[in-house]
Design a protein around this motif. Structure first.
Motif, PDB file in Angstrom:
ATOM      1  N   ASN A  54       0.825  -1.217   0.000  1.00 42.30           N
ATOM      2  CA  ASN A  54       0.000   0.000   0.000  1.00 42.30           C
ATOM      3  C   ASN A  54       0.854   1.259   0.000  1.00 42.30           C
ATOM      4  N   TYR A  55       1.935   1.256   0.755  1.00 35.56           N
ATOM      5  CA  TYR A  55       2.835   2.406   0.800  1.00 35.56           C
ATOM      6  C   TYR A  55       3.404   2.700  -0.587  1.00 35.56           C
ATOM      7  N   LEU A  56       3.866   1.656  -1.280  1.00 39.80           N
ATOM      8  CA  LEU A  56       4.445   1.850  -2.608  1.00 39.80           C
ATOM      9  C   LEU A  56       3.395   2.315  -3.615  1.00 39.80           C
ATOM     10  N   LEU A  57       2.184   1.774  -3.529  1.00 41.75           N
ATOM     11  CA  LEU A  57       1.110   2.211  -4.420  1.00 41.75           C
ATOM     12  C   LEU A  57       0.793   3.687  -4.202  1.00 41.75           C
ATOM     13  N   LYS A  58       0.669   4.099  -2.947  1.00 41.39           N
ATOM     14  CA  LYS A  58       0.365   5.508  -2.650  1.00 41.39           C
ATOM     15  C   LYS A  58       1.502   6.416  -3.090  1.00 41.39           C
ATOM     16  N   MET A  59       2.727   5.968  -2.887  1.00 37.65           N
ATOM     17  CA  MET A  59       3.883   6.765  -3.266  1.00 37.65           C
ATOM     18  C   MET A  59       3.899   7.020  -4.770  1.00 37.65           C
ATOM     19  N   CYS A  60       3.430   6.053  -5.546  1.00 40.57           N
ATOM     20  CA  CYS A  60       3.402   6.165  -7.010  1.00 40.57           C
ATOM     21  C   CYS A  60       2.074   6.715  -7.515  1.00 40.57           C
ATOM     22  N   ASP A  61       1.200   7.123  -6.602  1.00 38.70           N
ATOM     23  CA  ASP A  61      -0.114   7.654  -6.939  1.00 38.70           C
ATOM     24  C   ASP A  61      -0.921   6.663  -7.779  1.00 38.70           C
ATOM     25  N   LEU A  62      -0.892   5.395  -7.365  1.00 43.06           N
ATOM     26  CA  LEU A  62      -1.640   4.338  -8.031  1.00 43.06           C
ATOM     27  C   LEU A  62      -2.645   3.741  -7.058  1.00 43.06           C
ATOM     28  N   SER A  63      -3.636   3.075  -7.584  1.00 40.72           N
ATOM     29  CA  SER A  63      -4.594   2.389  -6.729  1.00 40.72           C
ATOM     30  C   SER A  63      -4.407   0.883  -6.897  1.00 40.72           C
ATOM     31  N   PRO A  64      -4.808   0.118  -5.880  1.00 45.86           N
ATOM     32  CA  PRO A  64      -4.659  -1.334  -5.997  1.00 45.86           C
ATOM     33  C   PRO A  64      -5.498  -1.863  -7.153  1.00 45.86           C
ATOM     34  N   PRO A  65      -5.063  -2.938  -7.790  1.00 46.14           N
ATOM     35  CA  PRO A  65      -5.843  -3.513  -8.884  1.00 46.14           C
ATOM     36  C   PRO A  65      -7.165  -4.071  -8.375  1.00 46.14           C
ATOM     37  N   ASP A  66      -8.152  -4.119  -9.247  1.00 44.89           N
ATOM     38  CA  ASP A  66      -9.436  -4.704  -8.884  1.00 44.89           C
ATOM     39  C   ASP A  66      -9.261  -6.191  -8.629  1.00 44.89           C
ATOM     40  N   ARG A  67     -10.074  -6.706  -7.729  1.00 47.34           N
ATOM     41  CA  ARG A  67     -10.032  -8.141  -7.458  1.00 47.34           C
ATOM     42  C   ARG A  67     -10.572  -8.891  -8.664  1.00 47.34           C
ATOM     43  N   VAL A  68      -9.884  -9.917  -9.068  1.00 44.08           N
ATOM     44  CA  VAL A  68     -10.267 -10.666 -10.256  1.00 44.08           C
ATOM     45  C   VAL A  68     -11.176 -11.834  -9.895  1.00 44.08           C
ATOM     46  N   ASN A  69     -10.889 -12.523  -8.830  1.00 44.57           N
ATOM     47  CA  ASN A  69     -11.626 -13.728  -8.461  1.00 44.57           C
ATOM     48  C   ASN A  69     -12.876 -13.376  -7.655  1.00 44.57           C
ATOM     49  N   ARG A  70     -13.904 -12.988  -8.341  1.00 42.87           N
ATOM     50  CA  ARG A  70     -15.173 -12.677  -7.689  1.00 42.87           C
ATOM     51  C   ARG A  70     -16.062 -13.904  -7.753  1.00 42.87           C
ATOM     52  N   GLY A  71     -16.861 -14.117  -6.731  1.00 44.63           N
ATOM     53  CA  GLY A  71     -17.765 -15.250  -6.702  1.00 44.63           C
ATOM     54  C   GLY A  71     -18.877 -15.122  -7.742  1.00 44.63           C
ATOM     55  N   LEU A  72     -19.573 -16.209  -7.962  1.00 46.55           N
ATOM     56  CA  LEU A  72     -20.642 -16.245  -8.957  1.00 46.55           C
ATOM     57  C   LEU A  72     -21.744 -15.227  -8.640  1.00 46.55           C
ATOM     58  N   LEU A  73     -22.172 -15.156  -7.375  1.00 47.78           N
ATOM     59  CA  LEU A  73     -23.236 -14.221  -7.007  1.00 47.78           C
ATOM     60  C   LEU A  73     -22.791 -12.780  -7.194  1.00 47.78           C
ATOM     61  N   ALA A  74     -21.564 -12.479  -6.851  1.00 45.42           N
ATOM     62  CA  ALA A  74     -21.033 -11.121  -7.017  1.00 45.42           C
ATOM     63  C   ALA A  74     -20.990 -10.738  -8.491  1.00 45.42           C
ATOM     64  N   ARG A  75     -20.643 -11.695  -9.341  1.00 47.06           N
ATOM     65  CA  ARG A  75     -20.608 -11.409 -10.783  1.00 47.06           C
ATOM     66  C   ARG A  75     -22.014 -11.223 -11.354  1.00 47.06           C
ATOM     67  N   LEU A  76     -22.961 -11.991 -10.848  1.00 44.26           N
ATOM     68  CA  LEU A  76     -24.315 -11.899 -11.347  1.00 44.26           C
ATOM     69  C   LEU A  76     -25.053 -10.646 -10.869  1.00 44.26           C
ATOM     70  N   PHE A  77     -24.814 -10.274  -9.604  1.00 43.39           N
ATOM     71  CA  PHE A  77     -25.574  -9.183  -9.007  1.00 43.39           C
ATOM     72  C   PHE A  77     -24.746  -7.936  -8.759  1.00 43.39           C
ATOM     73  N   GLY A  78     -23.554  -7.887  -9.324  1.00 41.38           N
ATOM     74  CA  GLY A  78     -22.729  -6.699  -9.316  1.00 41.38           C
ATOM     75  C   GLY A  78     -22.094  -6.349  -8.066  1.00 41.38           C
TER      76      GLY A  78
END
Length: 83
Positions: free
Chosen positions: A59-83
């Motif tokens: 987190n420190y390195l991301l903030k230092m570079c003015d970047l945000s963490p990547p989005d989570r890729v492994n979302r469950g089936l319900l999360a993908r269906l219902f956003g």
């Protein structure tokens, strides 16, 4: 800790990491000379962190570079269906 004689300077040229339970082993490789590099020019430094320290460092390195963490890729089936 502020003694300048104990500070190593170099350019980061590689890293690897491994997870063992709640511990992260981080191996950083650096050089102190411009390229081309020989094997003798590469210095390795090994650090042990707990997972909390690793997350804080990330987190420190991301903030230092003015970047945000990547989005989570492994979302469950319900999360993908219902956003």
């Amino acid at each position: 800790m502020n003694d300048p004689s104990h500070i190593d300077y170099g350019a980061l040229v590689g890293w690897t990491g491994s997870l063992s339970g709640e511990r992260v082993t981080l191996r950083l490789q650096s050089v102190t000379r411009p390229p081309p590099h020989t094997e003798d020019d590469v210095h390795a430094h090994v650090y042990m962190l707990d997972t909390n320290q690793a997350a804080q460092l990330a987190n420190y390195l991301l903030k230092m570079c003015d970047l945000s963490p990547p989005d989570r890729v492994n979302r469950g089936l319900l999360a993908r269906l219902f956003g």
